[in-house]
Design a protein around this motif. Sequence first.
Motif, PDB file in Angstrom:
ATOM      1  N   GLY A 104       0.794  -1.227   0.000  1.00  0.00           N
ATOM      2  CA  GLY A 104       0.000   0.000   0.000  1.00  0.00           C
ATOM      3  C   GLY A 104       0.823   1.273   0.000  1.00  0.00           C
ATOM      4  O   GLY A 104       0.278   2.371   0.052  1.00  0.00           O
ATOM      5  N   ASP A 105       2.142   1.149  -0.085  1.00  0.00           N
ATOM      6  CA  ASP A 105       3.021   2.322  -0.095  1.00  0.00           C
ATOM      7  C   ASP A 105       3.387   2.649  -1.534  1.00  0.00           C
ATOM      8  O   ASP A 105       4.242   1.998  -2.140  1.00  0.00           O
ATOM      9  CB  ASP A 105       4.283   2.048   0.717  1.00  0.00           C
ATOM     10  N   PHE A 106       2.752   3.689  -2.092  1.00  0.00           N
ATOM     11  CA  PHE A 106       2.949   4.041  -3.496  1.00  0.00           C
ATOM     12  C   PHE A 106       3.856   5.249  -3.679  1.00  0.00           C
ATOM     13  O   PHE A 106       3.800   5.919  -4.696  1.00  0.00           O
ATOM     14  CB  PHE A 106       1.601   4.279  -4.177  1.00  0.00           C
ATOM     15  N   THR A 107       4.690   5.526  -2.699  1.00  0.00           N
ATOM     16  CA  THR A 107       5.686   6.567  -2.902  1.00  0.00           C
ATOM     17  C   THR A 107       6.659   6.120  -3.989  1.00  0.00           C
ATOM     18  O   THR A 107       6.738   4.937  -4.336  1.00  0.00           O
ATOM     19  CB  THR A 107       6.456   6.855  -1.600  1.00  0.00           C
ATOM     20  N   ALA A 108       7.401   7.062  -4.539  1.00  0.00           N
ATOM     21  CA  ALA A 108       8.355   6.789  -5.605  1.00  0.00           C
ATOM     22  C   ALA A 108       9.299   7.978  -5.686  1.00  0.00           C
ATOM     23  O   ALA A 108       9.064   9.006  -5.035  1.00  0.00           O
ATOM     24  CB  ALA A 108       7.622   6.581  -6.933  1.00  0.00           C
ATOM     25  N   PRO A 109      10.389   7.865  -6.469  1.00  0.00           N
ATOM     26  CA  PRO A 109      11.324   8.991  -6.546  1.00  0.00           C
ATOM     27  C   PRO A 109      10.669  10.309  -6.912  1.00  0.00           C
ATOM     28  O   PRO A 109      11.070  11.363  -6.418  1.00  0.00           O
ATOM     29  CB  PRO A 109      12.312   8.530  -7.629  1.00  0.00           C
ATOM     30  N   ASP A 110       9.668  10.288  -7.790  1.00  0.00           N
ATOM     31  CA  ASP A 110       8.989  11.524  -8.170  1.00  0.00           C
ATOM     32  C   ASP A 110       7.639  11.674  -7.468  1.00  0.00           C
ATOM     33  O   ASP A 110       6.867  12.550  -7.800  1.00  0.00           O
ATOM     34  CB  ASP A 110       8.794  11.585  -9.692  1.00  0.00           C
ATOM     35  N   VAL A 111       7.370  10.809  -6.483  1.00  0.00           N
ATOM     36  CA  VAL A 111       6.125  10.886  -5.704  1.00  0.00           C
ATOM     37  C   VAL A 111       6.514  10.738  -4.234  1.00  0.00           C
ATOM     38  O   VAL A 111       6.337   9.681  -3.630  1.00  0.00           O
ATOM     39  CB  VAL A 111       5.133   9.773  -6.107  1.00  0.00           C
ATOM     40  N   PRO A 112       7.070  11.797  -3.633  1.00  0.00           N
ATOM     41  CA  PRO A 112       7.644  11.662  -2.297  1.00  0.00           C
ATOM     42  C   PRO A 112       6.632  11.508  -1.175  1.00  0.00           C
ATOM     43  O   PRO A 112       6.965  11.039  -0.101  1.00  0.00           O
ATOM     44  CB  PRO A 112       8.438  12.959  -2.128  1.00  0.00           C
ATOM     45  N   THR A 113       5.402  11.879  -1.393  1.00  0.00           N
ATOM     46  CA  THR A 113       4.400  11.789  -0.326  1.00  0.00           C
ATOM     47  C   THR A 113       3.123  11.200  -0.874  1.00  0.00           C
ATOM     48  O   THR A 113       2.848  11.247  -2.062  1.00  0.00           O
ATOM     49  CB  THR A 113       4.090  13.169   0.281  1.00  0.00           C
ATOM     50  N   GLN A 114       2.336  10.665   0.046  1.00  0.00           N
ATOM     51  CA  GLN A 114       1.021  10.147  -0.289  1.00  0.00           C
ATOM     52  C   GLN A 114       0.015  10.796   0.661  1.00  0.00           C
ATOM     53  O   GLN A 114      -0.383  10.237   1.681  1.00  0.00           O
ATOM     54  CB  GLN A 114       0.978   8.616  -0.124  1.00  0.00           C
ATOM     55  N   PRO A 115      -0.427  12.032   0.378  1.00  0.00           N
ATOM     56  CA  PRO A 115      -1.245  12.754   1.330  1.00  0.00           C
ATOM     57  C   PRO A 115      -2.571  12.079   1.658  1.00  0.00           C
ATOM     58  O   PRO A 115      -3.131  12.309   2.711  1.00  0.00           O
ATOM     59  CB  PRO A 115      -1.482  14.107   0.635  1.00  0.00           C
ATOM     60  N   ASP A 116      -3.076  11.255   0.761  1.00  0.00           N
ATOM     61  CA  ASP A 116      -4.365  10.607   0.994  1.00  0.00           C
ATOM     62  C   ASP A 116      -4.210   9.159   1.427  1.00  0.00           C
ATOM     63  O   ASP A 116      -5.162   8.381   1.370  1.00  0.00           O
ATOM     64  CB  ASP A 116      -5.221  10.680  -0.278  1.00  0.00           C
ATOM     65  N   PHE A 117      -3.019   8.772   1.866  1.00  0.00           N
ATOM     66  CA  PHE A 117      -2.760   7.375   2.175  1.00  0.00           C
ATOM     67  C   PHE A 117      -3.405   6.944   3.490  1.00  0.00           C
ATOM     68  O   PHE A 117      -3.942   5.855   3.608  1.00  0.00           O
ATOM     69  CB  PHE A 117      -1.252   7.146   2.221  1.00  0.00           C
ATOM     70  N   GLU A 118      -3.361   7.811   4.500  1.00  0.00           N
ATOM     71  CA  GLU A 118      -3.856   7.446   5.821  1.00  0.00           C
ATOM     72  C   GLU A 118      -5.337   7.084   5.755  1.00  0.00           C
ATOM     73  O   GLU A 118      -6.170   7.876   5.321  1.00  0.00           O
ATOM     74  CB  GLU A 118      -3.641   8.598   6.822  1.00  0.00           C
ATOM     75  N   GLY A 119      -5.643   5.867   6.169  1.00  0.00           N
ATOM     76  CA  GLY A 119      -7.025   5.406   6.178  1.00  0.00           C
ATOM     77  C   GLY A 119      -7.518   4.905   4.836  1.00  0.00           C
ATOM     78  O   GLY A 119      -8.671   4.483   4.720  1.00  0.00           O
ATOM     79  N   SER A 120      -6.670   4.947   3.807  1.00  0.00           N
ATOM     80  CA  SER A 120      -7.101   4.564   2.466  1.00  0.00           C
ATOM     81  C   SER A 120      -7.168   3.046   2.328  1.00  0.00           C
ATOM     82  O   SER A 120      -6.620   2.290   3.131  1.00  0.00           O
ATOM     83  CB  SER A 120      -6.133   5.117   1.419  1.00  0.00           C
ATOM     84  N   ARG A 121      -7.822   2.619   1.263  1.00  0.00           N
ATOM     85  CA  ARG A 121      -7.934   1.182   0.993  1.00  0.00           C
ATOM     86  C   ARG A 121      -6.562   0.564   0.756  1.00  0.00           C
ATOM     87  O   ARG A 121      -6.298  -0.566   1.182  1.00  0.00           O
ATOM     88  CB  ARG A 121      -8.850   0.958  -0.216  1.00  0.00           C
ATOM     89  N   ARG A 122      -5.677   1.283   0.074  1.00  0.00           N
ATOM     90  CA  ARG A 122      -4.353   0.719  -0.168  1.00  0.00           C
ATOM     91  C   ARG A 122      -3.575   0.554   1.137  1.00  0.00           C
ATOM     92  O   ARG A 122      -2.772  -0.359   1.265  1.00  0.00           O
ATOM     93  CB  ARG A 122      -3.578   1.554  -1.188  1.00  0.00           C
ATOM     94  N   GLN A 123      -3.808   1.457   2.103  1.00  0.00           N
ATOM     95  CA  GLN A 123      -3.157   1.283   3.395  1.00  0.00           C
ATOM     96  C   GLN A 123      -3.680   0.023   4.092  1.00  0.00           C
ATOM     97  O   GLN A 123      -2.918  -0.757   4.667  1.00  0.00           O
ATOM     98  CB  GLN A 123      -3.394   2.501   4.292  1.00  0.00           C
ATOM     99  N   MET A 124      -4.998  -0.183   4.025  1.00  0.00           N
ATOM    100  CA  MET A 124      -5.587  -1.363   4.655  1.00  0.00           C
ATOM    101  C   MET A 124      -5.103  -2.646   3.978  1.00  0.00           C
ATOM    102  O   MET A 124      -4.844  -3.655   4.632  1.00  0.00           O
ATOM    103  CB  MET A 124      -7.109  -1.287   4.588  1.00  0.00           C
ATOM    104  N   ARG A 125      -4.974  -2.626   2.668  1.00  0.00           N
ATOM    105  CA  ARG A 125      -4.445  -3.791   1.938  1.00  0.00           C
ATOM    106  C   ARG A 125      -3.043  -4.128   2.441  1.00  0.00           C
ATOM    107  O   ARG A 125      -2.715  -5.298   2.677  1.00  0.00           O
ATOM    108  CB  ARG A 125      -4.384  -3.501   0.436  1.00  0.00           C
ATOM    109  N   GLY A 126      -2.219  -3.108   2.572  1.00  0.00           N
ATOM    110  CA  GLY A 126      -0.866  -3.322   3.045  1.00  0.00           C
ATOM    111  C   GLY A 126      -0.838  -3.904   4.452  1.00  0.00           C
ATOM    112  O   GLY A 126      -0.032  -4.792   4.761  1.00  0.00           O
ATOM    113  N   ARG A 127      -1.738  -3.419   5.306  1.00  0.00           N
ATOM    114  CA  ARG A 127      -1.788  -3.944   6.678  1.00  0.00           C
ATOM    115  C   ARG A 127      -2.203  -5.410   6.688  1.00  0.00           C
ATOM    116  O   ARG A 127      -1.654  -6.212   7.444  1.00  0.00           O
ATOM    117  CB  ARG A 127      -2.763  -3.117   7.518  1.00  0.00           C
ATOM    118  N   VAL A 128      -3.184  -5.752   5.854  1.00  0.00           N
ATOM    119  CA  VAL A 128      -3.623  -7.149   5.783  1.00  0.00           C
ATOM    120  C   VAL A 128      -2.461  -8.049   5.386  1.00  0.00           C
ATOM    121  O   VAL A 128      -2.211  -9.092   6.011  1.00  0.00           O
ATOM    122  CB  VAL A 128      -4.788  -7.309   4.784  1.00  0.00           C
ATOM    123  N   VAL A 129      -1.740  -7.674   4.339  1.00  0.00           N
ATOM    124  CA  VAL A 129      -0.621  -8.490   3.873  1.00  0.00           C
ATOM    125  C   VAL A 129       0.445  -8.607   4.954  1.00  0.00           C
ATOM    126  O   VAL A 129       0.998  -9.696   5.193  1.00  0.00           O
ATOM    127  CB  VAL A 129      -0.035  -7.898   2.574  1.00  0.00           C
TER     128      VAL A 129
END
Length: 308
Positions: free
Chosen positions: A224-249
Motif C-alpha cells: 500500500g506504499d505508493f511513494t516513488a522517486p517523483d512521488v515523495p508523499t502520499q497525502p491521501d494514504f492514511e485510512g485509504s484502501r491501499r493502506q488497509m491492503r498493506g496492513r492485511v498483507v
Amino acid sequence: MSEADDPAAEDYLPVDPDAVRDALVSWYEADHRDFPWRRTDDPYEILVSEVMSQQTQLSRVVAAWEAFLERWPTTADLAAADRADVVGFWSDHSLGYNNRAKYLHEAAGQVEDDYGGEFPESPEELSELMGVGPYTANAVASFAFNTGNAVVDTNVKRVLYRAFDVPDDDPSFERVASELMPEGESRVWNNAVMELGGVACGKTPSCDDAGCPWREWCHAYGTGDFTAPDVPTQPDFEGSRRQMRGRVVNVLGQSDELALDELGPKIRVDYAPDGEYGREWLAGLLSDLDDDGLVTFDESAGVARLRE
C-alpha cells in the motif's frame, strides 16, 4: 558501498522473471494507447515524435506530428527547408524550446549529408546527430530498428521502484531494467514498460482500473506504499484502501491463518464485527486480495492466510 558490493539486478526480481515479462507484453499487446508513431518503424517519423514529446503532452503532439510530417515528410524535405520556417512551425504549435526545431533541422541535414539519407541504427551512432541525447537515441534505435537498450526514464524508474523495491539510484535502475528486458525485444518491451508507467503506474496509480499486469509481484501494491522517486508523499494514504491492503498483507505474513474477528482489530482499531468497518468490509478487502493472488480467503469459513 561500491558498485561491486551492490546487490545483483536479479536480487530485486521475482523468482520467475519470465512470467513478469510475459505478463507485461501480453497486457500491452492486448490494449494500449494508439499513438500514430507506434504504427511506424520509420526512424525519421519516430525521431520527430520523440523530440516533440520532450515538453508536450502526448495527446497534443499527435496533431503537430501529423502536420509536421505532411509538410516535411522526409529528412531530405526537412533538410532542404528554410530553418526559419521550421522554427516558426515549432512556435506556432507551442512545442517548447525553439532550439529543438533547429537541432531537428540540423539532424536531418546530417542524415542526408553524412549517412546518404539512411539513419544510423545503433544508439551510439544516433547520438552523433545534433540534439539527440542518449535517451532519444535509444528510443529511436528501439522503436525503429529494435536495436535499443532498456529505456530508463522517470516513468520507468517509478515503476521499478514501486514494483520491485529497487533503490533510488541510477545504477540500480539501469541494472534491473536491463535484466528485465528480453534480449532483442527493445521495441515492444520499451513501449510496454513506458505504457505501464503512463497508464497504470502514474504519480496517482490506477492499478486495478488499468488492470496492471504486475500486481501479483508488486511491492507497492502489496504494502500500500505508493511513494516513488517523483512521488515523495502520499497525502491521501492514511485510512485509504491501499493502506488497509498493506496492513492485511503484513499481518497475515506474521500468522499462519486468522479468522475475520482476529484479523480485523489488527487492521483497524475501530473494527467492529457488525459495524461499518466490520466483517463485511474486511471480507470485501480479502476477496480483492484473493483475486489478486496475494492472500487465500475462505469466505465460508471466514479465515484468511497469506498465499505462498
